[in-house]
Every structure is written in structure tokens, then in C-alpha cells.
Design an enzyme around this catalytic site. Structure first.
Site: not given
Length: 455
Positions: A154, A221, A266, A277, A280
Site C-alpha cells: 500500500r 495478485k 475497506f 493498483c 489498473k
């Protein structure tokens, strides 16, 4: 171990410095001579907490060079950490990665000892196989192994995330997995001395190590970021519903977050995600699914919700002020999140565009990001490093990035400085005690008309 990191952006630089800190000999290689010279002089070209002090602590264990081929030739492990920006259709641009691989192979071809090439860039499934095929085409595959080692950093806390990761993922052959386990041994065991600026989290004794195949590491990922983006978009949809039915999204988030199957992280409603991040990677995963013949409907909705969410604040301003033509609106924060100067996919930019389209007079303030933003903002936007000046005679203030300077400014001070005490909080972050001084509008929060307070 002798490690070469190709690329000195957020990921490459943080990785190189942290690997040197835990005892490895590291060469950070980049084709940008100006940036490399800055680093040789001890100057970090990005704003990232703790990195300058960590670099100093590394001493002679780290060096910076533009000789990428030579750095690869002398390494046991080469880590690729180059940019993979999104193309117009959402697919990642891999030209930089493949160019870096060619340079690394040029260096490796000059020796006859094994080298592990580790891809840390976020790439589509199957890219690792293509990198291995590039080595095979040179006739040197017997000296080269390729692994995937995705990062989960992050921005703003990249150093801590590297030193104290929630997991380390190693994708590749058993031999590659074993080498990565040795490379990251001090992190896995947590037996290094923690830096003063980043103390070890209480109770952290070991870090999980996931040994998987190349494709699972590459897809993992994307999956992690897409899932987190989904949580953000979900709570923002709930916030928009709360605005219509009179509920409070912070209370909804508390109810959801108390469920151990969901968790609190979140679930902060606001203007959506930005940065290098999530935008994209969600678009890239959506493109990967499409080219694989799968319609990823959930991810399509996540992306669309996030695109729309930025404009919710403009609607709130219209409700509070009426027509926005000629109104002075102060934007508080330009970067996509606090503790970084990164403007990539920053929500502030489309918000400012929309305000200008409606005739508003926009003034922008950011404690760190003005230099990075200057070439991205329209010329008619007034920028200032003085917060008092930015708020003077403002018809409304819009909190876009929750920097501490804005949260600590004080509701009464906002009211005294502004022409009208209209405060639109895009992060629902202003302390509750300050809200009663203002005509406060959050996202999914009950509107609070300011009290008739004597000043």
C-alpha cells in the site's frame, strides 16, 4: 545473496532497500540517469514514509546503477519491478517488462551460473511462461529459472508492508520457491532488528509463505485487488442507498464489519478507489476474463460503480448551493490517498473537471501533491500551499483526501474562514465533534445543518 532489482519505482525501490536492510547485497538498476543520481546522493524521488532513513541504514549493502546488463550479470537473483501501465482497452502494457527481460538475458548470457529471474510486476496469467520462453530462445534456459513473486504493498505504508507482510507468495518451480524462501527468510522468521520508524507489529512472529505455480501467483495478485475493490464499491452502493432512505452508512459498515466472515477493512464509504493498483488491476482482470471468453459481470459492476462514485460529491454541492456558476469551491486534497504524492487515478481530477464544467471557481490545496499535480490540473484552477488562504471566502469545501491537516483543522475554524460553512466530506472522515459547526454532507451520512453557534 546478491540481488539486482530492475526498476526503481515504488515497488522496486522499496523492495531493494528493504532487502538490503535485512542483509542482502542489492543493486537497484534503472535506465533513468537523473533518478539514479538522486538515489546515489541519498535522495528518494518518491514520497514514501521512512524510505530515506532506511536507505541510510543500508550503507554499502545497496548501490544504484544504470548498467542494467552488468547488474544482472553479477546477481544470483534478478527482480523485475518495472511498470505495466494500462492500455486503452484495459490490458497491461508489457513492452517495458519484455525490454527489461531482454537486457537481463543479455547479462546472463555472459555467465554460466544459474540465475533466478523473479517477476514482481503485475502481469496477465501466462506472462511468466513467456519470460521463460524468451530465455529458451536464447539457448540459456539451463541457467535461468523464472518465478512470480507478486507484491501487496500500500502506498504510504510500503516499507512496513514489505518488512511485515501478511503473506509472501512464491510462484514457480520447487527450486525457485526454495530460493525465494531463503531470500525472504528474515521476513518469514521475523528475526531481523526492526527499524525505529517501523516497529514490528505486536504479536507478529512469523509470516505465511505460499508456494504455488506461476499462473496461480500471477492471478492471485489480481484477485486480491479486485476483491478489495469490490468491497469498496459495495459499501459505496450502500451509501448511495442510505442517502435516499435516510439511513447512516457508517452504522451499516459497523454491522457488516462485525461479521468475521466480512471484516471491517475497506468498508469506508466515500468517493471510491484510485491510485496505481486498483483501477489498473480491476480493468486488467476484466480484460483477461474477456479475452479468455468469460463475462466477469461482478467486476464490470465494480468498475462502473467506482467510475460513477466520484461525481456524487458534485450532486451534493448542487443540493447545497444550487447553481455552481461563480461559486468558490475549495478542494481539500489532490493525491489519491494520504501519505503519498501519487496522482495516478486520483479522484480529485474528475471532480475538479466536473466542477469547472458547471462554472465553479476551484481552489485546490494539498500538503504534498501540488508539484505532482501541477501538470494535470487545468490552468484556471488556483493552487496554494496555505490552507487558510485556500478556504478564505469559500462557498464550500470538499474533502477529497483525508490528510491529517484537514481532519485537525477544526470545525469552528472552517466556519470562521469560509464564506459559507458548507462542507462536503468525500471520505466521511471529519471528526464528529467538528460536524455540528458546519453544513455537513457526507456520503451516505445524514445531512447535518449547522447549529446556530455563536462565534
Amino acid at each position: 545473496m546478491r540481488v539486482t532489482v530492475i526498476g526503481t519505482g515504488y515497488v522496486g525501490l522499496t523492495t531493494g532497500i528493504c532487502l538490503a536492510y535485512i542483509g542482502h547485497e542489492v543493486a537497484c538498476a534503472d535506465t533513468n540517469e537523473s533518478k539514479t543520481q538522486q538515489l546515489r546522493n541519498g535522495n528518494i524521488p518518491i514520497y514514501e514514509f521512512g524510505l530515506p532513513e532506511m536507505l541510510e541504514a543500508c550503507g554499502e549493502r545497496i548501490r544504484f546503477t544504470t548498467e542494467c546488463r552488468e547488474a544482472a550479470r553479477t546477481a544470483d537473483i534478478v527482480i523485475l519491478a518495472v511498470g505495466t501501465p494500462a492500455k486503452a482497452e484495459g490490458a497491461p502494457e508489457l513492452a517495458y517488462l519484455y525490454a527489461a527481460m531482454e537486457t537481463v538475458l543479455d547479462g546472463i548470457a555472459e555467465k554460466s551460473t544459474p540465475t533466478l529471474i523473479v517477476n514482481k510486476s503485475t502481469v496477465p496469467v501466462g506472462t511468466g511462461d513467456k519470460l521463460a520462453a524468451m530465455a529458451a530462445s536464447r539457448g540459456i534456459s539451463q541457467f535461468v529459472d523464472v518465478a512470480s513473486n507478486p507484491e501487496f504493498l500500500r502506498q504510504g505504508s510500503a516499507m512496513s508492508d514489505t518488512l511485515y507482510p501478511e503473506r509472501i507468495v512464491a510462484g514457480g518451480s520447487p527450486q525457485a520457491q526454495a530460493i525465494l524462501k531463503e531470500l525472504y527468510g528474515p521476513l518469514l522468521r521475523q528475526d531481523f532488528s526492526p527499524p525505529a520508524l517501523a516497529p514490528r507489529p505486536p504479536g507478529l512472529e512469523t509470516v505465511p509463505f505460499y508456494a504455488v505455480d506461476l499462473k496461480s501467483a500471477e492471478l492471485g495478485k489480481y484477485a486480491a485487488n479486485a476483491f478489495l475493490a469490490m468491497k469498496i464499491s459495495f459499501i459505496n452502493e450502500m451509501a448511495n442507498l442510505c442517502d435516499r432512505v435516510g439511513a447512516d452508512v457508517s452504522e451499516i459498515a459497523d454491522i457488516l464489519g462485525s461479521d468475521s466472515r466480512i471484516g471491517k477493512a475497506f468498508l469506508q464509504a466515500g468517493i471510491g478507489y484510485g491510485g496505481s493498483c486498483f483501477p489498473k488491476d480491476t480493468k486488467a482482470l476484466h480484460h483477461i476474463a474477456g479475452t479468455s471468453g468469460y463475462d466477469f459481470k461482478l467486476l464490470s459492476s465494480v468498475i462502473e460503480v467506482n467510475r460513477f462514485q466520484k461525481y456524487v460529491l458534485v450532486g451534493k454541492l448542487r443540493s447545497a448551493l444550487g447553481a455552481l456558476g461563480g461559486r468558490k469551491v475549495t478542494i481539500l486534497g489532490l493525491t489519491f490517498k494520504p501519505e503519498t504524492d501519487d496522482m495516478r487515478e486520483a479522484p480529485s481530477l474528475p471532480i475538479i473537471e466536473a466542477l469547472l464544467a458547471e462554472g465553479a471557481c476551484v481552489t485546490a490545496h494539498d500538503p504534498v501533491g501540488l508539484n505532482a499535480a501541477k501538470n494535470l490540473l487545468p490552468a484556471v484552477v488556483t493552487t496554494t500551499t496555505n490552507l487558510d488562504e485556500a478556504l478564505q471566502n469559500a462557498d464550500a469545501a470538499v474533502l477529497v483526501t483525508e490528510w491529517p491537516i484537514y481532519l485537525n483543522y477544526g470545525g469552528r475554524t472552517y466556519r470562521e474562514r469560509m464564506k459559507q460553512p458548507i462542507f462536503v466530506d468525500g471520505r466521511n472522515a471529519l471528526p464528529v465533534s467538528d460536524r455540528s459547526w458546519l453544513d455537513y454532507y457526507g456520503v451516505g451520512m445524514r445531512a447535518l445543518p449547522s447549529a446556530a453557534l455563536s462565534i
